[in-house]
Design an enzyme around this catalytic site. Structure first.
Site, PDB file in Angstrom:
ATOM      1  N   CYS A   2       0.872  -1.175   0.000  1.00 42.86           N
ATOM      2  CA  CYS A   2       0.000   0.000   0.000  1.00 42.86           C
ATOM      3  C   CYS A   2       0.906   1.220   0.000  1.00 42.86           C
ATOM      4  CB  CYS A   2      -0.909  -0.006   1.225  1.00 42.86           C
ATOM      5  SG  CYS A   2      -1.941   1.470   1.369  1.00 42.86           S
ATOM      6  N   GLU A 105      -3.813   1.224  -6.020  1.00 45.32           N
ATOM      7  CA  GLU A 105      -2.901   0.152  -6.380  1.00 45.32           C
ATOM      8  C   GLU A 105      -2.715   0.179  -7.883  1.00 45.32           C
ATOM      9  OE1 GLU A 105      -0.138  -1.470  -5.878  1.00 45.32           O
ATOM     10  OE2 GLU A 105      -1.065  -1.944  -3.939  1.00 45.32           O
TER      11      GLU A 105
END
Length: 227
Positions: A2, A105
């Site tokens: 992340c 992402e």
């Protein structure tokens, strides 16, 4: 991993969602929180209540000689936090949750990486599982830092990336913050894929200085999922 996330909910919404009793006034909405930036983190305070305070993203262990190690410790793998020297003490004693509205992402296709914005279908804020530390600089001043824990991807994230942040349900937050390490570790698993959606967004998010609600607008103006 992340590497970027969004926090846009108003303080009143966050106080209600996370059971906070004191208002946090330092932070405004951000659509592109990046490593080494300060952001709100929720911990258990002296009175046993949840409190929110600013910390810098990128954990610096107490024993570190140089705070630049935080650049490499923005994420911690759920499978190894109990063994890794950088994380194991924080895992036992300094767990936190990181409020967010969504995260980014990147899916690699050939030589191109397409960013996706992942968020709850109902639009509500949620909490990443995290760890925090207090490191002292050369002037003996405390520097509080945090890391976001990652795990294997769920069915939604698997086509995009091989990791995803641990997203806690409301009922799991107290276990993560207050339980012993063994019990807390039971919540470190992929979240429900059906509760999330992923939308392709502009590559403008690749630049940390870019911010604003346009970053989370779907490229084709239509929400898309990967099912």
């Amino acid at each position: 991993m992340c590497g970027r996330y969004v926090l846009k909910s108003r303080m009143a919404q966050l106080m209600s969602a996370f059971g906070l009793v004191e208002e946090f006034r330092v932070f405004g909405p951000s659509y592109n929180i990046a490593p080494m930036q300060f952001a709100p983190v929720i911990v258990i305070g002296d009175a046993g209540r949840r409190v929110m305070r600013p910390m810098r993203w990128g954990l610096v262990p107490r024993w570190a000689k140089d705070e630049t190690i935080g650049n490499k410790l923005i994420n911690a793998r759920a499978e190894t936090i109990g063994q890794k020297p950088a994380f194991r003490d924080a895992y036992r004693h300094r767990r936190c949750v990181v409020p967010a509205d969504g995260f980014y992402e990147w899916k690699k296709t050939g030589d191109h990486k397409q960013p996706y914005y992942i968020h709850r279908r109902d639009g509500e804020a949620f909490a990443f599982a995290g760890l925090w530390e207090s490191w002292r600089d050369a002037a003996d001043q405390p520097v509080e830092t945090y890391t976001i824990i990652t795990t294997e991807p769920n069915a939604l994230l698997a086509p995009i990336h091989n990791r995803m942040p641990v997203i806690l349900t409301a009922s799991e937050i107290d276990d993560w913050l207050k339980a012993d390490a063994d019990r807390a570790g039971e919540v470190l698993r992929p979240s429900d894929a059906e509760a999330l959606c992923a939308e392709p967004v502009s590559p403008r998010v690749n630049t940390p200085s870019h911010d604003g609600p346009d970053l989370i607008d779907p490229i084709d103006d239509m929400p898309q999922t990967l099912f």
